[in-house]
Scaffold this motif. Structure first.
Motif, PDB file in Angstrom:
ATOM      1  N   PRO A 242      37.857  47.576  44.451  1.00 29.63           N
ATOM      2  CA  PRO A 242      39.301  47.772  44.616  1.00 29.63           C
ATOM      3  C   PRO A 242      40.058  46.438  44.669  1.00 29.63           C
ATOM      4  O   PRO A 242      39.499  45.404  44.991  1.00 29.63           O
ATOM      5  CB  PRO A 242      39.399  48.510  45.950  1.00 29.63           C
ATOM      6  CG  PRO A 242      38.165  48.124  46.692  1.00 29.63           C
ATOM      7  CD  PRO A 242      37.101  47.923  45.651  1.00 29.63           C
ATOM      8  N   GLY A 243      41.320  46.530  44.338  1.00 25.78           N
ATOM      9  CA  GLY A 243      42.216  45.383  44.454  1.00 25.78           C
ATOM     10  C   GLY A 243      42.198  44.472  43.243  1.00 25.78           C
ATOM     11  O   GLY A 243      41.334  44.601  42.366  1.00 25.78           O
TER      12      GLY A 243
ATOM     13  N   THR B  96      37.503  34.339  38.019  1.00 20.17           N
ATOM     14  CA  THR B  96      38.205  35.194  38.969  1.00 20.17           C
ATOM     15  C   THR B  96      37.149  35.985  39.723  1.00 20.17           C
ATOM     16  O   THR B  96      36.025  36.164  39.245  1.00 20.17           O
ATOM     17  CB  THR B  96      39.176  36.157  38.257  1.00 20.17           C
ATOM     18  OG1 THR B  96      38.463  36.929  37.293  1.00 20.17           O
ATOM     19  CG2 THR B  96      40.302  35.398  37.584  1.00 20.17           C
ATOM     20  N   MET B  97      37.506  36.446  40.914  1.00 17.34           N
ATOM     21  CA  MET B  97      36.522  37.150  41.737  1.00 17.34           C
ATOM     22  C   MET B  97      37.120  38.367  42.397  1.00 17.34           C
ATOM     23  O   MET B  97      38.334  38.461  42.597  1.00 17.34           O
ATOM     24  CB  MET B  97      35.925  36.218  42.774  1.00 17.34           C
ATOM     25  CG  MET B  97      36.710  36.073  44.045  1.00 17.34           C
ATOM     26  SD  MET B  97      35.762  35.132  45.260  1.00 17.34           S
ATOM     27  CE  MET B  97      35.845  36.242  46.623  1.00 17.34           C
ATOM     28  N   LYS B  98      36.234  39.291  42.726  1.00 15.97           N
ATOM     29  CA  LYS B  98      36.551  40.435  43.574  1.00 15.97           C
ATOM     30  C   LYS B  98      35.439  40.500  44.610  1.00 15.97           C
ATOM     31  O   LYS B  98      34.284  40.200  44.312  1.00 15.97           O
ATOM     32  CB  LYS B  98      36.585  41.732  42.768  1.00 15.97           C
ATOM     33  CG  LYS B  98      37.803  41.885  41.888  1.00 15.97           C
ATOM     34  CD  LYS B  98      37.789  43.275  41.267  1.00 15.97           C
ATOM     35  CE  LYS B  98      39.072  43.605  40.599  1.00 15.97           C
ATOM     36  NZ  LYS B  98      39.085  45.000  40.097  1.00 15.97           N
ATOM     37  N   GLN B  99      35.810  40.888  45.827  1.00 19.54           N
ATOM     38  CA  GLN B  99      34.820  40.936  46.906  1.00 19.54           C
ATOM     39  C   GLN B  99      35.061  42.147  47.774  1.00 19.54           C
ATOM     40  O   GLN B  99      36.202  42.516  48.069  1.00 19.54           O
ATOM     41  CB  GLN B  99      34.904  39.668  47.758  1.00 19.54           C
ATOM     42  CG  GLN B  99      33.893  39.628  48.871  1.00 19.54           C
ATOM     43  CD  GLN B  99      33.855  38.280  49.586  1.00 19.54           C
ATOM     44  OE1 GLN B  99      34.658  37.402  49.312  1.00 19.54           O
ATOM     45  NE2 GLN B  99      32.923  38.140  50.491  1.00 19.54           N
ATOM     46  N   ALA B 100      33.970  42.780  48.199  1.00 20.37           N
ATOM     47  CA  ALA B 100      33.999  43.857  49.178  1.00 20.37           C
ATOM     48  C   ALA B 100      32.834  43.600  50.121  1.00 20.37           C
ATOM     49  O   ALA B 100      31.677  43.769  49.743  1.00 20.37           O
ATOM     50  CB  ALA B 100      33.874  45.212  48.508  1.00 20.37           C
ATOM     51  N   GLY B 101      33.137  43.119  51.321  1.00 25.54           N
ATOM     52  CA  GLY B 101      32.084  42.761  52.262  1.00 25.54           C
ATOM     53  C   GLY B 101      31.199  41.679  51.669  1.00 25.54           C
ATOM     54  O   GLY B 101      31.681  40.668  51.180  1.00 25.54           O
TER      55      GLY B 101
ATOM     56  N   MET C 288      30.510  46.924  38.212  1.00 25.93           N
ATOM     57  CA  MET C 288      30.822  46.692  39.628  1.00 25.93           C
ATOM     58  C   MET C 288      32.159  45.983  39.770  1.00 25.93           C
ATOM     59  O   MET C 288      33.003  46.377  40.585  1.00 25.93           O
ATOM     60  CB  MET C 288      29.697  45.901  40.290  1.00 25.93           C
ATOM     61  CG  MET C 288      28.418  46.708  40.433  1.00 25.93           C
ATOM     62  SD  MET C 288      26.980  45.753  40.929  1.00 25.93           S
ATOM     63  CE  MET C 288      27.304  45.486  42.645  1.00 25.93           C
ATOM     64  N   PHE C 289      32.377  44.909  39.001  1.00 28.58           N
ATOM     65  CA  PHE C 289      33.629  44.149  39.062  1.00 28.58           C
ATOM     66  C   PHE C 289      34.814  45.079  38.819  1.00 28.58           C
ATOM     67  O   PHE C 289      35.797  45.064  39.569  1.00 28.58           O
ATOM     68  CB  PHE C 289      33.609  43.028  38.016  1.00 28.58           C
ATOM     69  CG  PHE C 289      34.807  42.119  38.062  1.00 28.58           C
ATOM     70  CD1 PHE C 289      34.761  40.928  38.768  1.00 28.58           C
ATOM     71  CD2 PHE C 289      35.976  42.432  37.389  1.00 28.58           C
ATOM     72  CE1 PHE C 289      35.859  40.068  38.811  1.00 28.58           C
ATOM     73  CE2 PHE C 289      37.080  41.589  37.424  1.00 28.58           C
ATOM     74  CZ  PHE C 289      37.017  40.408  38.129  1.00 28.58           C
TER      75      PHE C 289
END
Length: 120
Positions: A71-72, A84-89, A66-67
Motif C-alpha cells: 500500500p501507499g 524508489t521503495m515501498k515498505q511494510a514492517g 510484492m512492490f
C-alpha cells in the motif's frame, strides 16, 4: 516427413513444459533470489554475534508483484537516488530506474517476526 513431425512434437513438448514451469495449476510461480543465515548486524557482525535469523532477497516477478501490491506511494530510497521503495514492517521492496524490482526481509527464528534486511 516423419523427422519433421518428430521435431515439431518435440518442440511442442518443450514449450508445454516451459509453460507449466512458469505457473502451476494453483497459480504458484518459481522464485528467483537468495537467502542467508544472518545476525542482527547484517554487515561485518562480530564473530560472537548469534546468527538468529534468515534473510531473503527476491527479484523478478515475485518482487514486482510484492512492490505493486504494497500500500501507499513509492518514496525515494535513502540509499540511492536511482531507486524508489515501498515498505511494510520488515518487508522492503525497491524499483530501480531500469524497472528492476527487488525485495528483502528477514525472519527471526525464535519469534517468527519479520524484520528489515536492508543495509546501505
Amino acid at each position: 516427413m516423419k523427422y519433421t513431425n518428430f521435431v515439431v512434437a518435440a518442440l511442442l513438448c518443450i514449450a508445454s513444459a516451459s509453460a507449466l514451469a512458469a505457473q502451476d495449476a494453483n497459480g504458484y510461480k518459481p522464485l528467483h533470489g537468495s537467502y542467508s543465515l544472518a545476525s542482527k548486524t547484517l554487515i561485518d557482525p562480530a564473530p560472537t554475534e548469534a546468527k538468529d535469523r534468515m534473510v531473503f532477497f527476491l527479484e523478478g516477478d515475485a518482487a514486482a508483484d510484492m512492490f505493486k501490491r504494497l500500500p501507499g506511494p513509492a518514496t525515494r530510497d535513502a540509499c540511492s537516488d536511482e531507486m524508489t521503495m515501498k515498505q511494510a514492517g520488515g518487508l522492503v521492496c525497491l524499483k530501480d530506474a531500469k524497472g528492476k524490482y527487488t525485495c528483502s526481509f528477514g525472519i527471526i527464528f525464535k519469534t517468527g517476526v519479520l524484520v528489515d534486511a536492508t543495509a546501505c
